[in-house]
Motif scaffolding. Structure first.
Motif, mmCIF file in Angstrom:
data_model
loop_
_atom_site.group_PDB
_atom_site.id
_atom_site.type_symbol
_atom_site.label_atom_id
_atom_site.label_comp_id
_atom_site.label_asym_id
_atom_site.label_seq_id
_atom_site.Cartn_x
_atom_site.Cartn_y
_atom_site.Cartn_z
ATOM 1 N N ALA A 229 0.272 -1.255 -0.112
ATOM 2 C CA ALA A 229 0.181 0.019 0.266
ATOM 3 C C ALA A 229 0.472 1.586 0.249
ATOM 4 N N ALA A 230 1.718 1.482 0.923
ATOM 5 C CA ALA A 230 3.147 2.330 0.827
ATOM 6 C C ALA A 230 3.505 2.658 0.124
ATOM 7 N N ALA A 231 3.734 1.771 -1.180
ATOM 8 C CA ALA A 231 4.255 2.169 -2.781
ATOM 9 C C ALA A 231 3.419 2.464 -3.378
ATOM 10 N N PHE A 232 2.571 1.733 -3.527
ATOM 11 C CA PHE A 232 1.458 1.944 -4.412
ATOM 12 C C PHE A 232 0.863 3.683 -3.924
ATOM 13 N N GLY A 233 0.973 4.279 -2.349
ATOM 14 C CA GLY A 233 0.460 5.265 -2.330
ATOM 15 C C GLY A 233 1.671 6.404 -2.433
ATOM 16 N N LEU A 234 2.921 6.056 -3.107
ATOM 17 C CA LEU A 234 3.900 6.737 -3.354
ATOM 18 C C LEU A 234 3.735 6.873 -4.445
ATOM 19 N N GLY A 235 3.264 6.061 -5.423
ATOM 20 C CA GLY A 235 3.289 6.011 -7.083
ATOM 21 C C GLY A 235 4.705 5.449 -7.698
ATOM 22 N N ILE A 236 5.727 4.265 -7.125
ATOM 23 C CA ILE A 236 6.554 4.069 -7.773
ATOM 24 C C ILE A 236 6.297 2.962 -8.620
ATOM 25 N N GLY A 237 7.136 3.344 -9.781
ATOM 26 C CA GLY A 237 6.768 2.543 -10.348
ATOM 27 C C GLY A 237 8.083 1.341 -11.515
ATOM 28 N N LEU A 238 8.604 1.277 -11.944
ATOM 29 C CA LEU A 238 9.062 -0.347 -13.304
ATOM 30 C C LEU A 238 10.328 1.151 -12.955
ATOM 31 N N GLY A 239 11.690 1.250 -12.460
ATOM 32 C CA GLY A 239 12.926 1.957 -12.698
ATOM 33 C C GLY A 239 12.743 2.650 -11.324
ATOM 34 N N ASP A 240 11.910 2.356 -10.377
ATOM 35 C CA ASP A 240 12.014 3.063 -9.126
ATOM 36 C C ASP A 240 12.573 1.674 -7.940
ATOM 37 N N ALA A 241 12.638 2.086 -6.872
ATOM 38 C CA ALA A 241 13.094 1.229 -5.578
ATOM 39 C C ALA A 241 12.605 2.211 -4.744
ATOM 40 N N VAL A 242 12.436 1.244 -3.403
ATOM 41 C CA VAL A 242 12.637 1.996 -1.782
ATOM 42 C C VAL A 242 13.555 2.414 -1.336
ATOM 43 N N VAL A 243 14.198 2.959 -0.287
ATOM 44 C CA VAL A 243 14.889 2.576 0.201
ATOM 45 C C VAL A 243 14.477 2.643 2.066
ATOM 46 N N SER A 244 13.889 1.815 3.000
ATOM 47 C CA SER A 244 13.198 2.717 4.077
ATOM 48 C C SER A 244 14.133 2.522 5.219
ATOM 49 N N LEU A 245 14.786 3.635 5.661
ATOM 50 C CA LEU A 245 15.459 3.543 6.909
ATOM 51 C C LEU A 245 14.315 3.846 8.408
ATOM 52 N N GLY A 246 14.771 1.861 9.075
ATOM 53 C CA GLY A 246 14.129 2.219 9.863
ATOM 54 C C GLY A 246 15.685 1.665 11.345
#
Length: 479
Positions: A229-246
Motif C-alpha cells: 500500500a505504501a509503494a502504491f501511495g508513493l506512486g512508484i513504478g518500473l525503475g523505482d526503488a524504495v530504501v526504508s531507514l528503520g
C-alpha cells in the motif's frame, strides 16, 4: 467528483484518510490507537475493529463511496469452522518462532527449495512459520484451525458482514510463505507441512477487483499489506526503488517478474498493481547511527549528523562495517561490526560520525546491488523514514547509491495507497477505469537529490567499504 477512503491498520493504530477520487488530495483524516499495551505477540483482532470504529467517528466516512484496507503484514488470524478466532492473532516479528523457521527450512530441503516454491525463505515473522509454531506448541488450537486469514483479509471480511466468500490480494498472499508470486497459486502442501493439516485459504482477487459491497452500498476493494500500500501511495513504478531507514533497513523495487533467489537474500513479493516487489532487508540501518551517537555521548541523531558534516567523504579512511546485530545482507548472522582504517589523524569524533552514516548507506547500497545483479532496473530511489531528513544522509546517499534520490514529505502513504486502490476498484465497477491501469493521482511532494559531481567521490567511498568488507568477510556475497 467522488470520495474514497483508505485505512491503515498498523501494529499500533488505525489511520483513515478520505481522498478525492480524481486527484488523491486528502480531504480529511481520522486516527485512533489500538486499545492494548505495548506491542504484544498475541493480539485480539477485535482491538483492530475498536480502533477502526473510533478513527471513523464523527462522520468521517460520510459520502464515501469505496474503502481500501491496508494492514500490518505477517499477522495470522486462525479461525475455526464457524469463523470464530481459535486464539488471538499472531503478529509481527515473533521471536518465538525462530526454531520453527529452521525446522521448516530443513523439512522442505533447504533455502533453495523454499525460494523456488514460494519466492521466500521462512523467517520467524512469516505466517507459514507461525503455523509450524502453533502445531508444535498449541496442538489443540492447531487442530481447531479451519481457516487462515491475515489482518487485512479479516478486516475486509468483517466490514462486509462476514460473508461466505473470503478474499485477499496478491500482495498480502505473497508474504505468507504458502503462495507463490511466480505462479500466482497457493501451495496447500506447505500449509499442511507447517500446520499438520489443510486449511481453507482466502480467494486471491486482482488488484482492481472489489472484495464486495456492504449492505449500505459501500464498495470494499481487495485490500493489501502495508508495504504494498505504501509503494502504491508513493506512486512508484518500473525503475523505482524504495530504501526504508528503520532500525533495520529494507530495499525494494518494482520489477515485471518474480525473482527466485536460492541464497534467501531476496524475498519475492507481489505488489498492489499486478507487478512484483522484490525486497532485500538489512538488520542494521538507523541502529548503527543510534549506537554511534551513544558511543560519542550525543543526545540525538541530529547532533550526530551535524558532527558528521564536519568531516569529509571517506571519513579520513575510517570504514565502519555496520553489522552490529549480525547481518542478513550479506548473510553473516553471528558476526559483529568492524571499524577499520584507524590512524592518528582519523581518530576524531567527526570522522567516526561520518563513517557511521557512510557504513549504513554502503550496507544498503550492497542490498540495492543484490537487486541490480538480478536485472532490476534502478533509476530513482525513494528514501523513507525520519533519518532520511538528516543532512548527513542527504549529502551522501545519491553518490553512494549512484542514482537520483527522492525524499518524500512525510505523509500517510500506506493509507493513501489503500484509498487509491479503492478509487481504482470503484472506477472499474463504474466502467470509468481500466482494470490494468490505476488512477493517476498526484505524486508525493518530495525533495529531489542528484549525485551530480559527487558521483565519483561516492563510488570511491563505496570501493573503500567493499575492500574492507571483502578483506574481513571474504566471499560474503557469493552464494
Amino acid at each position: 467528483m467522488g470520495i474514497v477512503a483508505g485505512l491503515d491498520s498498523s501494529p499500533e493504530f488505525t489511520r483513515i484518510v478520505v481522498c478525492d477520487t480524481d486527484t488523491g488530495a486528502v480531504l480529511r483524516q481520522g486516527y485512533a490507537p489500538h486499545p492494548m499495551e505495548g506491542r504484544p505477540s498475541d493480539v485480539d483482532p477485535q482491538a483492530w475493529l475498536l480502533s477502526l470504529g473510533e478513527a471513523a467517528g464523527g462522520g468521517l466516512l460520510e459520502g464515501v463511496q469505496a474503502i481500501g484496507v491496508a494492514s500490518q503484514q505477517n499477522a495470522v488470524v486462525p479461525l475455526d469452522a464457524q469463523g470464530n478466532t481459535v486464539r488471538p492473532a499472531m503478529v509481527g516479528g515473533d521471536k518465538r518462532a525462530q526454531v520453527a523457521a529452521a525446522d521448516l527450512v530443513d523439512a522442505l530441503g533447504g533455502k533453495e527449495a523454499w525460494a523456488q516454491a514460494v519466492g521466500c525463505v521462512p523467517q520467524a515473522a512469516r505466517p507459514v512459520t507461525k503455523l509450524r509454531w502453533l502445531a508444535k506448541n498449541e496442538p489443540e488450537n492447531a487442530r481447531r484451525t479451519a481457516v487462515l486469514l491475515q489482518a487485512h483479509d479479516w478486516l475486509v471480511w468483517q466490514l462486509l458482514g462476514r460473508p461466505v466468500r473470503r478474499t485477499t490480494d496478491r500482495g498480502g498472499a505473497s508474504g505468507t510463505g504458502y503462495w507463490s508470486a511466480a505462479t500466482g497459486a497457493y501451495r496447500p502442501d506447505l500449509v499442511e507441512l507447517a500446520l499438520g493439516h489443510q486449511a481453507m485459504l482466502p480467494e486471491v482477487i486482482g488488484p482492481a477487483d472489489a472484495a464486495g459491497t456492504t449492505p449500505e452500498g459501500l464498495l470494499i476493494s481487495a485490500g493489501t499489506g502495508e508495504t504494498m500500500a505504501a509503494a502504491f501511495g508513493l506512486g512508484i513504478g518500473l525503475g523505482d526503488a524504495v530504501v526504508s531507514l528503520g532500525a533495520s533497513g529494507s530495499v525494494m523495487a518494482v520489477h515485471p517478474e518474480a525473482l527466485a533467489d536460492q541464497t534467501g537474500m531476496i524475498t519475492s513479493l507481489a505488489d498492489a498493481t499486478g507487478m512484483h516487489l522484490p525486497v532485500v532487508t538489512t538488520l542494521n540501518a538507523v541502529r548503527t547511527l543510534r549506537g554511534t551517537a551513544e558511543l560519542l555521548g550525543l543526545p540525538d541523531l541530529e547532533s550526530l549528523s551535524d558532527l558528521a558534516m564536519k568531516s569529509t567523504p571517506g571519513a579520513h579512511g575510517l570504514v565502519l562495517l555496520p553489522y552490529l546485530e549480525g547481518e542478513r545482507t550479506p548473510n553473516l548472522p553471528h558476526t559483529a561490526g568492524t571499524l577499520a582504517g584507524l590512524r592518528r589523524e582519523s581518530m576524531k569524533a567527526e570522522h567516526l560520525a561520518r563513517a557511521a552514516f557512510e557504513g549504513m548507506l554502503c550496507g544498503l547500497a550492497d542490498a540495492l546491488d543484490v537487486l541490480r545483479g538480478r536485472g532490476v532496473e534502478v533509476r530513482r530511489i525513494f528514501l523513507l523514514g525520519p533519518a532520511a531528513e538528516l543532512p548527513a544522509v542527504q549529502a551522501s546517499a545519491p553518490s553512494l547509491f549512484g542514482a537520483q534520490v527522492v525524499v518524500p514529505q512525510p505523509a500517510d502513504y500506506t493509507a493513501i495507497g489503500a484509498a487509491r486502490q479503492a478509487a481504482w476498484a470503484l472506477g472499474v465497477s463504474q466502467g470509468t477505469l481500466d482494470p490494468r491501469t490505476p488512477p493517476a493521482w498526484q505524486g508525493a511532494a518530495a525533495q529531489v537529490l542528484e549525485p551530480g559531481e559527487e558521483l565519483a567521490v561516492g563510488q570511491a567511498v563505496r570501493q573503500q567499504f567493499t575492500a574492507v568488507r571483502e578483506q574481513t568477510h571474504p566471499g560474503a556475497f557469493r552464494s
